[in-house]
Design an enzyme around this catalytic site. Structure first.
Site, mmCIF file in Angstrom:
data_model
loop_
_atom_site.group_PDB
_atom_site.id
_atom_site.type_symbol
_atom_site.label_atom_id
_atom_site.label_comp_id
_atom_site.label_asym_id
_atom_site.label_seq_id
_atom_site.Cartn_x
_atom_site.Cartn_y
_atom_site.Cartn_z
ATOM 1 N N CYS A 125 -6.966 175.898 -22.431
ATOM 2 C CA CYS A 125 -6.905 177.119 -23.238
ATOM 3 C C CYS A 125 -8.259 177.333 -23.908
ATOM 4 O O CYS A 125 -9.051 176.400 -24.070
ATOM 5 C CB CYS A 125 -5.811 176.934 -24.292
ATOM 6 S SG CYS A 125 -5.669 178.260 -25.496
ATOM 7 N N SER B 206 -8.908 177.674 -26.919
ATOM 8 C CA SER B 206 -9.048 176.877 -28.141
ATOM 9 C C SER B 206 -9.633 175.501 -27.826
ATOM 10 O O SER B 206 -10.399 174.950 -28.622
ATOM 11 C CB SER B 206 -7.706 176.696 -28.841
ATOM 12 O OG SER B 206 -7.196 177.957 -29.168
ATOM 13 N N HIS C 156 -13.231 176.142 -27.492
ATOM 14 C CA HIS C 156 -13.854 176.364 -28.806
ATOM 15 C C HIS C 156 -14.247 175.028 -29.441
ATOM 16 O O HIS C 156 -15.332 174.883 -29.973
ATOM 17 C CB HIS C 156 -12.900 177.099 -29.743
ATOM 18 C CG HIS C 156 -12.866 178.582 -29.545
ATOM 19 N ND1 HIS C 156 -13.996 179.366 -29.587
ATOM 20 C CD2 HIS C 156 -11.848 179.439 -29.325
ATOM 21 C CE1 HIS C 156 -13.671 180.631 -29.395
ATOM 22 N NE2 HIS C 156 -12.362 180.704 -29.230
ATOM 23 N N HIS D 169 -3.567 171.039 -25.539
ATOM 24 C CA HIS D 169 -2.393 171.285 -26.393
ATOM 25 C C HIS D 169 -1.352 172.141 -25.688
ATOM 26 O O HIS D 169 -0.435 172.657 -26.321
ATOM 27 C CB HIS D 169 -2.852 171.983 -27.685
ATOM 28 C CG HIS D 169 -3.529 173.289 -27.403
ATOM 29 N ND1 HIS D 169 -4.800 173.367 -26.919
ATOM 30 C CD2 HIS D 169 -3.072 174.558 -27.485
ATOM 31 C CE1 HIS D 169 -5.116 174.631 -26.739
ATOM 32 N NE2 HIS D 169 -4.075 175.374 -27.056
ATOM 33 N N CYS E 228 1.644 177.014 -24.795
ATOM 34 C CA CYS E 228 0.709 177.718 -25.680
ATOM 35 C C CYS E 228 0.557 179.178 -25.289
ATOM 36 O O CYS E 228 1.070 180.069 -25.948
ATOM 37 C CB CYS E 228 -0.676 177.067 -25.745
ATOM 38 S SG CYS E 228 -1.820 178.109 -26.687
HETATM 39 N N1 COD Z 1 -14.221 192.927 -25.940
HETATM 40 C C1 COD Z 1 -13.209 192.884 -25.044
HETATM 41 N N2 COD Z 1 -12.865 191.752 -24.359
HETATM 42 C C2 COD Z 1 -13.582 190.644 -24.595
HETATM 43 C C3 COD Z 1 -14.669 190.625 -25.516
HETATM 44 C C4 COD Z 1 -14.981 191.844 -26.199
HETATM 45 N N3 COD Z 1 -15.974 191.923 -27.085
HETATM 46 N N4 COD Z 1 -15.176 189.378 -25.533
HETATM 47 C C5 COD Z 1 -14.432 188.628 -24.677
HETATM 48 N N5 COD Z 1 -13.484 189.391 -24.099
HETATM 49 C C6 COD Z 1 -12.455 188.977 -23.136
HETATM 50 C C7 COD Z 1 -12.932 188.013 -22.055
HETATM 51 O O1 COD Z 1 -13.516 188.685 -20.958
HETATM 52 C C8 COD Z 1 -11.611 187.315 -21.665
HETATM 53 O O2 COD Z 1 -10.934 187.998 -20.641
HETATM 54 C C9 COD Z 1 -10.768 187.388 -22.949
HETATM 55 O O3 COD Z 1 -11.466 188.247 -23.874
HETATM 56 C C10 COD Z 1 -10.581 186.001 -23.609
HETATM 57 O O4 COD Z 1 -9.779 185.241 -22.780
HETATM 58 P P1 COD Z 1 -9.819 183.643 -22.584
HETATM 59 O O5 COD Z 1 -8.952 183.328 -21.376
HETATM 60 O O6 COD Z 1 -11.222 183.184 -22.576
HETATM 61 O O7 COD Z 1 -9.133 183.100 -23.883
HETATM 62 P P2 COD Z 1 -7.594 182.747 -24.175
HETATM 63 O O8 COD Z 1 -6.740 183.904 -23.792
HETATM 64 O O9 COD Z 1 -7.259 181.400 -23.570
HETATM 65 O O10 COD Z 1 -7.592 182.496 -25.760
HETATM 66 C C11 COD Z 1 -7.817 183.496 -26.631
HETATM 67 C C12 COD Z 1 -7.381 183.112 -28.083
HETATM 68 C C13 COD Z 1 -7.627 184.297 -28.923
HETATM 69 C C14 COD Z 1 -5.905 182.774 -28.110
HETATM 70 C C15 COD Z 1 -8.132 181.844 -28.591
HETATM 71 O O11 COD Z 1 -9.474 181.934 -28.378
HETATM 72 C C16 COD Z 1 -7.864 181.658 -30.073
HETATM 73 O O12 COD Z 1 -8.504 182.245 -30.928
HETATM 74 N N6 COD Z 1 -6.895 180.775 -30.397
HETATM 75 C C17 COD Z 1 -6.510 180.448 -31.768
HETATM 76 C C18 COD Z 1 -5.389 181.270 -32.252
HETATM 77 C C19 COD Z 1 -4.098 180.994 -31.576
HETATM 78 O O13 COD Z 1 -3.225 181.803 -31.476
HETATM 79 N N7 COD Z 1 -3.935 179.822 -31.098
HETATM 80 C C20 COD Z 1 -2.800 179.465 -30.399
HETATM 81 C C21 COD Z 1 -3.164 178.261 -29.633
HETATM 82 S S1 COD Z 1 -4.598 178.483 -28.768
HETATM 83 ZN ZN ZN Z 2 -3.973 177.408 -26.823
#
Ligand code: COD
Ligand code: ZN
Ligand code: ZN
Length: 361
Positions: free
Chosen positions: A38, A40, A43, A63, A164
């Site tokens: 994921c 996170s 990160h 996780h 998750c």
């Molecule tokens: N505008 C539009 N899209 C964007 C931008 C932008 N400026 N920047 C990035 N993106 C897109 C990317 O192209 C990508 O498709 C997407 O955003 C992000 O996707 P992933 O696959 O990299 O990330 P995820 O979906 O695995 O995780 C996103 C979270 C927001 C859940 C994660 O980063 C986070 O903040 N987790 C903590 C909060 C939470 O709910 N946690 C639960 C357990 S993780």
């Molecule tokens: Zn997660």
């Protein structure tokens, strides 16, 4: 057992032998079958979130996982060895204010949650694990309230993702926002979690689901998960585009990236009385214009899709069995634990919905 260790932020994980304790009286030890990767995890690995939040290093990240119970402590009654389970990254104590008011996703009791040390060690030194799970490893130890029993025929990768990305995303739509039928919604960020917000809104019966991302490949994927319209934010100002498309009638907007600027976009996109839901963990501040609150706009947070996971995860698996929740199309790549750094690279380029590590299948 083998585990992928993070010794220092922004360095590659290394697969090494570490030790894991026998479960204590209220704990279970699980053989990891599959772990999702994921954002996170990335990160913490990259240091954009300080891994010290998880305790002192080295760390075992991961996780989002499913596996088979291998051993249980003598007070455990909910599961027994051989049971298949999904791991929850928010175990609950069952007695605090949040747990007893149906909001166990907010339980912060130190007895079950928080930086988890004392279960793993490397070379005799303690190792911290992520969110009581630590699934980039052959085994995990957590408290009894950190697992959900699942049917034996549930496929491992699909089950793991429920832990998750699916629960967080679908839950944000169904349980945090409680999107009503016919609604107009926007989802900003179409990664592993955002795609699940999209399908959650579809399941809720939203009429218009506008997906926003920077990558056309993600927007194509978003359509297959239920988006009715798309906006490429690298080409157009997404707030302007959305207002133009909808005539300013967006009732819910979800930020699923974890940025202050895109959270502001979500707030700006919703109509008077509308709700912006910040799903991502935003490290910087979110600045919104004070007078906008006169229009009764709401800006709300979201933890684990407001889940009561022992109730909600089985419902999601029901929807999956009926073909109404797509879990399989989320799994873009399957790889061994040794390739965890490759999974991170693929996530950075945005080419995958989810990579999963097949650890014990
Ligand atoms: N505008 C539009 N899209 C964007 C931008 C932008 N400026 N920047 C990035 N993106 C897109 C990317 O192209 C990508 O498709 C997407 O955003 C992000 O996707 P992933 O696959 O990299 O990330 P995820 O979906 O695995 O995780 C996103 C979270 C927001 C859940 C994660 O980063 C986070 O903040 N987790 C903590 C909060 C939470 O709910 N946690 C639960 C357990 S993780
Ligand atoms: Zn997660
Ligand atoms: Zn509690």
């Amino acid at each position: 057992m083998k585990a992928a260790l993070l010794h220092e932020a922004a360095t590659p994980l290394t697969v090494e032998e570490i030790d894991i304790i026998d479960p204590r009286p209220n704990e279970v030890r699980v053989n990891t079958a599959v772990s999702g990767v994921c954002h996170s995890d990335l990160h913490f690995a990259s240091g954009s979130w300080n891994p010290r939040m998880l305790g002192r290093g080295p760390w075992v990240l991961g996780h989002e996982a499913a596996g088979t119970v291998e051993a249980v402590g003598d007070q455990v009654t909910y599961v027994q060895p051989g049971d298949h389970v999904i791991m929850s990254f928010k175990p609950f104590c069952g007695t605090c204010k949040h747990c007893t008011s149906g909001r166990a996703n907010l339980c912060a009791s130190p007895s079950v949650y928080g930086p988890t040390r004392g279960r793993l060690s490397w070379d005799g030194k303690p190792v911290s694990m992520m969110s009581s799970v630590g699934s980039f490893a052959e085994q995990m130890v957590t408290v009894e309230s950190g697992v959900l029993k699942i049917p034996d025929d549930m496929p491992w990768a699909e089950a793991a993702l429920v832990g998750c990305g699916v629960m967080t995303g679908v839950g944000a739509a169904l349980y945090t926002a409680q999107v009503p039928g016919g609604a107009t919604v926007v989802v900003i960020g179409c990664g592993g979690v955002g795609l699940n917000v999209i399908q959650g809104c579809r399941i809720a019966g939203a009429a218009h689901i506008i997906a926003v991302d920077m990558l056309d490949s993600k927007l194509e994927l978003a359509k297959s998960f239920g988006a009715t319209d798309v906006v490429n934010a690298s080409q157009r100002d997404p707030v302007e585009a959305v207002k133009e498309m909808t005539g300013d009638t967006v009732e819910y907007a979800f930020e699923v990236i974890g940025r202050g600027d895109t959270s502001r976009q979500a707030f700006d996109m919703v109509e008077a009385g509308g709700t912006a839901v910040v799903v991502g963990m935003v490290a910087d501040d979110i600045t919104v214009p004070g007078p906008a609150f006169l229009s009764e706009k709401r800006l709300i947070g979201c933890m684990y899709g407001s889940t009561r996971f022992r109730e909600h995860m089985p419902k999601l698996m029901d929807l999956y069995r009926q073909g109404r929740l797509d879990l399989s199309a989320l799994v873009t790549e399957r790889m061994p634990l040794e390739d965890v750094n490759v999974a991170f690279e693929k996530m950075k380029t945005g080419e995958v919905a989810r990579s999963v590590l097949e650890i014990g299948v």
